[in-house]
Design a protein around this motif. Structure first.
Motif, PDB file in Angstrom:
ATOM      1  N   GLU A  84      22.095  68.943  35.059  1.00  0.00           N
ATOM      2  CA  GLU A  84      21.230  67.821  35.445  1.00  0.00           C
ATOM      3  C   GLU A  84      20.894  66.897  34.284  1.00  0.00           C
ATOM      4  OE1 GLU A  84      17.980  69.146  37.918  1.00  0.00           O
ATOM      5  OE2 GLU A  84      19.480  69.478  39.489  1.00  0.00           O
ATOM      6  N   MET A  85      21.829  66.769  33.337  1.00  0.00           N
ATOM      7  CA  MET A  85      21.635  65.830  32.239  1.00  0.00           C
ATOM      8  C   MET A  85      21.896  64.392  32.698  1.00  0.00           C
ATOM      9  SD  MET A  85      20.546  66.680  29.347  1.00  0.00           S
ATOM     10  CE  MET A  85      20.986  65.302  28.319  1.00  0.00           C
ATOM     11  N   PHE A  86      22.979  64.219  33.458  1.00  0.00           N
ATOM     12  CA  PHE A  86      23.429  62.872  33.823  1.00  0.00           C
ATOM     13  C   PHE A  86      23.606  62.751  35.329  1.00  0.00           C
ATOM     14  CE2 PHE A  86      24.704  63.303  29.407  1.00  0.00           C
ATOM     15  CZ  PHE A  86      24.359  62.063  28.883  1.00  0.00           C
ATOM     16  N   GLU A  87      23.509  61.513  35.791  1.00  0.00           N
ATOM     17  CA  GLU A  87      23.691  61.228  37.206  1.00  0.00           C
ATOM     18  C   GLU A  87      24.688  60.090  37.335  1.00  0.00           C
ATOM     19  OE1 GLU A  87      19.933  60.617  39.123  1.00  0.00           O
ATOM     20  OE2 GLU A  87      20.786  61.016  41.110  1.00  0.00           O
ATOM     21  N   PHE A  88      25.492  60.158  38.366  1.00  0.00           N
ATOM     22  CA  PHE A  88      26.514  59.144  38.603  1.00  0.00           C
ATOM     23  C   PHE A  88      26.290  58.536  39.981  1.00  0.00           C
ATOM     24  CE2 PHE A  88      30.423  57.925  40.731  1.00  0.00           C
ATOM     25  CZ  PHE A  88      31.109  57.196  39.776  1.00  0.00           C
ATOM     26  N   GLY A  89      26.409  57.230  40.088  1.00  0.00           N
ATOM     27  CA  GLY A  89      26.279  56.614  41.399  1.00  0.00           C
ATOM     28  C   GLY A  89      26.100  55.121  41.312  1.00  0.00           C
ATOM     29  N   PHE A  90      25.569  54.564  42.396  1.00  0.00           N
ATOM     30  CA  PHE A  90      25.344  53.121  42.495  1.00  0.00           C
ATOM     31  C   PHE A  90      23.926  52.794  42.036  1.00  0.00           C
ATOM     32  CE2 PHE A  90      28.794  54.057  45.278  1.00  0.00           C
ATOM     33  CZ  PHE A  90      29.558  52.907  45.367  1.00  0.00           C
TER      34      PHE A  90
END
Ligand SMILES: *[C@@H]1O[C@H](CO)[C@@H](O)[C@H](O)[C@H]1NC(C)=O
Ligand SMILES: *[C@@H]1O[C@H](CO)[C@@H](O)[C@H](O)[C@H]1NC(C)=O
Ligand SMILES: *[C@@H]1O[C@H](CO)[C@@H](O)[C@H](O)[C@H]1NC(C)=O
Ligand SMILES: *[C@@H]1O[C@H](CO)[C@@H](O)[C@H](O)[C@H]1NC(C)=O
Ligand SMILES: *[C@@H]1O[C@H](CO)[C@@H](O)[C@H](O)[C@H]1NC(C)=O
Ligand SMILES: *[C@@H]1O[C@H](CO)[C@@H](O)[C@H](O)[C@H]1NC(C)=O
Ligand SMILES: *[C@@H]1O[C@H](CO)[C@@H](O)[C@H](O)[C@H]1NC(C)=O
Length: 411
Positions: free
Chosen positions: A46-52
């Motif tokens: 849960e370090m990074f998140e990817f998306g719009f």
């Protein structure tokens, strides 16, 4: 019939609701799968998140990666930097042959990334380093990635990101600033190594094609003009120059610390930021250029920049201002010239040119140097005396009291 339609409506409503509130716990998607605007992926820890996402008050939609752990929106990578989607119809897809495609409603391709080779069963995965990788499903060897976002950095250098030149692939990983904080399209500020593989490299901060700052070359411990890069309790610095590639990379020693390097277009600076958990904000740790002397070519040739109460320039010993009038008016741009001509090529038998040792200065621009890692300083002295366009020589590795390797400065 009516029943069928209402069932379908319910399904649609539910799935929309899910997309908007739940960021998925998966960190990858497989071949032929897509993610829609509203869904995100989160890396394992849960370090990074990817998306719009959108920026500021704009409705423009971008696809990218941001830090998940902190409450301040910090986007570290953007796919469609100059090509936003203006509605929520975006679709991010892994093609079976190994390409990543971002498209919008009318099926127009907004962004596209091609794999280096034809894939068999590709998946796209968001790693805890913040790297979005495309790889074969069963193959986690980092050398075999089909594509990775770390190779196409935006304005941010993350820990473990190779930052520099790979001659085998003709790839130079550089940072380019956002135009402004609402527009990730590249501005004119960029930072990185030059593309030329034959030089002893250093990093340049460029404004368009104008050099604005340089780091100084790597001296075995840090960049000679950036002592802050020296390994310390927070970071380790690595520089690799092995013929095939040269790159800089850093890592953070304490996993609970969050720190990034980012280009700041409004400040024309490359900044290292440190997340302060107590303040819940970023703190500026170091910035390059650091002061007025750090600006490129501030003092002209053969002079030294002095940072005191006010910045000033000083001719090196044996040199005088080229234009004394301008020099007195604090215009140092023309630099300094020799008091006496060199005896080179040798005309008078008696006069012998020599060298003066200079300490504590940033090494000169290596774009005009020649180097050989197997020569010692004595050999360099001889070589430099032999060549009338050589004005100075130096060792380029200061470890072990300056191992005998050197570089010759030819101007
Ligand atoms: C598709 O949409 C984009 C904007 O989202 C627009 O610029 C483009 O003209 C559209 N293309 C077609 C074929 O309608
Ligand atoms: C993608 O890569 C393949 C194989 O390397 C190449 O044949 C193809 O032309 C590339 N497509 C684009 C759009 O660059
Ligand atoms: C994969 O397919 C896309 C779209 O069909 C095409 O543009 C791309 O060149 C293909 N890539 C490879 C590696 O063949
Ligand atoms: C890492 O940082 C945290 C928070 O600042 C601190 O509590 C911890 O002691 C540090 N760990 C080490 C090994 O330095
Ligand atoms: C750019 O740098 C200035 C000065 O250090 C700082 O106030 C500002 O917050 C920075 N911008 C961003 C987005 O970090
Ligand atoms: C580098 O120096 C070594 C030792 O003097 C020499 O043998 C070699 O030819 C030099 N290489 C080049 C490219 O000049
Ligand atoms: C002096 O060094 C430069 C740069 O390496 C080289 O191009 C030039 O040929 C050398 N001149 C002589 C006389 O060796």
């Amino acid at each position: 019939m009516a029943m069928f339609f209402s069932m379908m409506l319910i399904t649609v409503v539910i799935s929309l609701f899910l997309f908007q509130t739940v960021s998925s716990s998966i960190d990858f998607i497989g071949s032929s799968q897509s993610i829609k605007d509203g869904t995100t992926w989160v890396s394992k820890e849960e370090m990074f998140e990817f998306g719009f996402f959108s920026l500021g008050n704009s409705k423009n939609r971008y696809v990218g990666i941001w830090l998940k752990k902190i409450p301040v929106q910090t986007v570290v990578w953007v796919a469609n930097r100059c090509n936003p989607i203006n509605d929520s119809s975006g679709l991010f897809t892994v093609n079976p042959n190994g390409s990543l495609v971002l498209s919008s409603q009318n099926k127009s391709v907004v962004w596209f990334a091609n794999s280096s080779k034809l894939a068999k069963k590709p998946i796209a995965q968001l790693l805890d380093t913040g790297n979005l990788v495309l790889r074969e499903e069963g193959d986690i060897n980092t050398e075999n990635y089909l594509w990775q976002s770390f190779d196409y950095s935006s304005d941010t250098a993350l820990p473990w990101m190779k930052f520099g030149w790979d001659s085998r692939r003709g790839l130079n990983r550089r940072l380019t600033a956002w135009k402004n904080w609402d527009d990730p399209c590249p501005g004119d500020l960029s930072f990185g190594f030059p593309d030329e593989p034959d030089i002893y490299p250093e990093m340049y901060l460029m404004e368009g094609t104008t050099t604005y700052y340089r780091s100084g070359p790597w001296n075995g411990i840090s960049f000679s003009g950036s002592p802050d890069v020296r390994p310390n309790q927070l970071f380790d610095s690595h520089f690799v120059n092995d013929g095939d590639e040269f790159y800089y990379m850093y890592n953070i020693k304490n996993n609970s610390l969050i720190s990034i390097i980012v280009l700041n277009q409004t400040k024309s600076a490359c900044q290292r930021l440190l997340w302060m958990e107590g303040d819940r904000s970023w703190r500026l740790y170091v910035s390059a250029p650091k002061d007025d002397c750090d600006n490129y070519g501030r003092c002209g040739a053969n002079s030294n920049c002095i940072i005191g109460d006010a910045m000033g320039c000083e001719c090196l010993k044996g040199f005088k201002p080229k234009s004394p009038q301008k020099w007195d008016l604090r215009d140092w741009s023309e630099g300094c010239v020799r008091n006496n001509r060199l005896n080179c090529p040798k005309e008078k038998e008696k006069d012998e040119d020599g060298f003066l040792k200079l300490d504590g200065i940033k090494m000169p621009d290596t774009r005009d140097t020649w180097f050989n890692g197997s020569m010692n300083l004595k050999e360099f002295r001889v070589k430099c005396l032999d060549n009338c366009s050589c004005v100075a020589y130096s060792n380029h590795d200061i470890r072990e009291k300056g191992r005998a390797v050197g570089s010759g400065l030819v101007i």
